[in-house]
Design an enzyme around this catalytic site. Structure first.
Site, mmCIF file in Angstrom:
data_model
loop_
_atom_site.group_PDB
_atom_site.id
_atom_site.type_symbol
_atom_site.label_atom_id
_atom_site.label_comp_id
_atom_site.label_asym_id
_atom_site.label_seq_id
_atom_site.Cartn_x
_atom_site.Cartn_y
_atom_site.Cartn_z
ATOM 1 N N SER A 1 4.714 2.496 7.748
ATOM 2 C CA SER A 1 4.317 1.420 6.962
ATOM 3 C C SER A 1 5.366 0.741 6.142
ATOM 4 C CB SER A 1 3.138 1.679 6.075
ATOM 5 O OG SER A 1 1.876 1.671 6.917
ATOM 6 N N ASP B 1 0.172 -7.415 1.675
ATOM 7 C CA ASP B 1 0.428 -6.348 1.517
ATOM 8 C C ASP B 1 1.733 -6.195 1.643
ATOM 9 O OD1 ASP B 1 0.272 -3.434 1.434
ATOM 10 O OD2 ASP B 1 -0.404 -3.323 3.434
ATOM 11 N N HIS C 1 0.731 -1.163 -0.072
ATOM 12 C CA HIS C 1 0.170 0.018 0.033
ATOM 13 C C HIS C 1 0.783 1.288 0.024
ATOM 14 C CE1 HIS C 1 0.355 0.020 4.549
ATOM 15 N NE2 HIS C 1 0.392 1.174 4.295
#
EC number: 3.4.21.107
Length: 482
Positions: free
Chosen positions: A215, A140, A110
């Site tokens: 992230s 992911d 992402h």
């Protein structure tokens, strides 16, 4: 005075202990140069509106705050400074880490999704254009490659996430709020956490501060090994409240290896549809305690079919690994090499059997189809019999046409479900077809009633139904009979 000094000494020790073990600084110094910022650029169509709705994303700070100018510049840059309605570029920043000095980095999918341009920013500020090797949306994760600079790179090694213990200290390093390399520490709060974000959920939960921008960054153990990839947080405010999640290194290693070798994921495929073994289903199948993954359907061209696995079987062990619930089977099958022959231990009619299956390859483009729930058509009811809050009828041509049931579906049709009945709570509906009762095929409503009466006489509390929708997709439902 002595008492006062003793108290002061005690108070001075407590904060030092609260910071955690002394090794954190050593680990951070050792690995910080392997952690990178991931910068992406994407061209999007601006949606201009009164007052620019994006402004609501900017934090409200007191006038004169030392961070006011920083955040103003940051959020203006995100909006591109363009008040017009034409295409504009938007930038985003995340984190990643180098796993190979040849120029290979790992991050979250992402972080780089839909990006027109990806750049890696080293800890010393060096900016290098990166290319995408491959992504896996289900975990992911993404792998990037880039040309190494003249200065030697630092790469990190993966540790064994299976050896993590609850309460063990971990270190997160990343790029929160675009502030650059930031080190936070905490403990492992939980393992194998399933938060229903994907089919292979098995997150490490940590209270190490993870914020937006972290992230794709690494989660280290005190040996300086990567034991997870920081992926998401639970927070009503968008900032860390001590609930962060990381993809465990055991999963990451397999994904990274496959992406580097093939540019795509090649997961094992068993060719079955599975569901939870509830206490009621376990009682109906004579399984104590409730465990395993119940086979609700078998693909005609899947690997399980020639191996002799059938609907109603319960998988309790796969390739030597215990299966406690359906998610366990999904994970272990996906992690098993395509083409490998494995032993699958099932329980069939109360007895264990071992089947050997040669795994196929999962087509990740296929999405599992949930058991459908039809609404009850409003029409005249045919002549029916009643059992367990269900109106039952034989499958005539007229009823097949009315409920759009394929000719290949055999059994007894449900034409109505009593509101408030156990059957209604279990989401049975008009148009569903009962194929088996207590693992025996039924052809008419009388067969259903006879089987239910026999179950009652045996003193059982529930009966297991194999139910099909009009397209032939099967699922098991346990209904109370007392």
């Amino acid at each position: 005075m002595a008492v006062g000094l003793a108290c002061a000494a005690a108070l001075s020790v407590a904060p030092a202990q609260a910071r955690g073990p002394d090794g954190i600084a050593d680990v951070a110094e050792k690995v910080i140069d392997a952690v990178v910022n991931i910068s992406t650029t994407q061209t999007i169509e601006a949606k201009a509106g009164p007052g620019d709705g994006n402004k609501g994303a900017s934090p409200q700070l007191p006038p004169g705050s030392p961070f006011e100018e920083f955040f103003d510049d940051f959020f203006k840059n995100r909006r591109g400074g363009d008040k017009g309605g034409g295409p504009r570029k938007t930038n985003s920043l995340g984190s990643g880490f180098i796993v190979d000095t040849a120029g290979i980095a790992v991050t979250n999918n992402h972080v780089i999704a839909d990006a027109d341009e990806i750049n890696i920013i080293m800890n010393d500020g060096t900016k290098i254009k990166a290319e995408l090797v491959g992504v896996d949306k289900k975990t992911d994760l993404a792998v990037l490659k880039f040309k190494p600079p003249a200065k030697p790179l630092v790469a990190v090694k993966f540790g064994d996430s299976d050896k993590l213990r609850l309460g063990e200290w971990v270190i997160a390093i990343g790029n929160p709020f675009s502030l650059g390399g930031t080190v936070t520490a905490g403990i492992v709060s939980a393992r194998n956490r399933d938060i229903n974000s994907g089919p292979y959920d098995s997150y490490i939960q940590t209270d190490a501060a993870i914020n937006r921008g972290n992230s794709g960054g690494p989660l280290f153990n005190l040996d300086g090994e990567v034991i997870g990839v920081n992926t998401l947080i639970i927070s009503p405010s968008g900032g860390s409240i001590g609930i962060g999640f990381a993809v465990p290194s055991k999963t990451v290693i397999g994904v990274v290896d496959s992406l580097r070798q093939f540019g795509e994921l090649r997961r094992g495929w068993l060719g079955v549809r599975i569901q939870q073994v509830t206490d009621e289903i376990a009682e109906s199948l004579n399984i104590k305690p409730a465990r395993g993954a119940l086979i609700a359907g078998v693909e005609e061209k899947g690997p399980a079919k020639p191996a002799g696995i059938e609907p109603g079987d319960v998988v309790v062990k796969f390739d030597g690994k215990d299966i406690k619930e359906p998610k366990d089977l999904s994970r272990v099958v996906a992690d098993t090499a395509v083409g490998k022959s494995v032993d699958v231990v099932i329980i069939r009619k109360g007895k264990e059997e071992t089947k050997q299956v040669t795994l196929g390859r999962l087509d990740d483009g296929d999405k599992p189809v949930p058991a459908s729930v039809k609404s009850q058509p409003e029409a005249e009811k045919p002549v029916t019999q009643k059992a367990l809050g269900l109106d039952l009828a034989g499958l005539s041509k007229e009823l097949r046409a009315k409920y759009k049931i394929k000719d290949s579906v055999k059994g007894v049709l449900i034409t109505s479900v009593d509101i408030g009945s156990d059957a209604a709570e279990k989401r049975l509906a008009a148009g569903d077809v009962i194929v088996e009762v207590a693992q025996e095929a039924v052809g008419n409503a009388g067969d259903v009633k006879k089987r239910i009466e026999a179950i009652k006489k045996d003193g059982k509390k529930s009966v297991l139904l194999l139910v099909s929708n009009g397209d032939g997709e099967l699922r098991f439902v346990a209904l109370g009979v007392q």
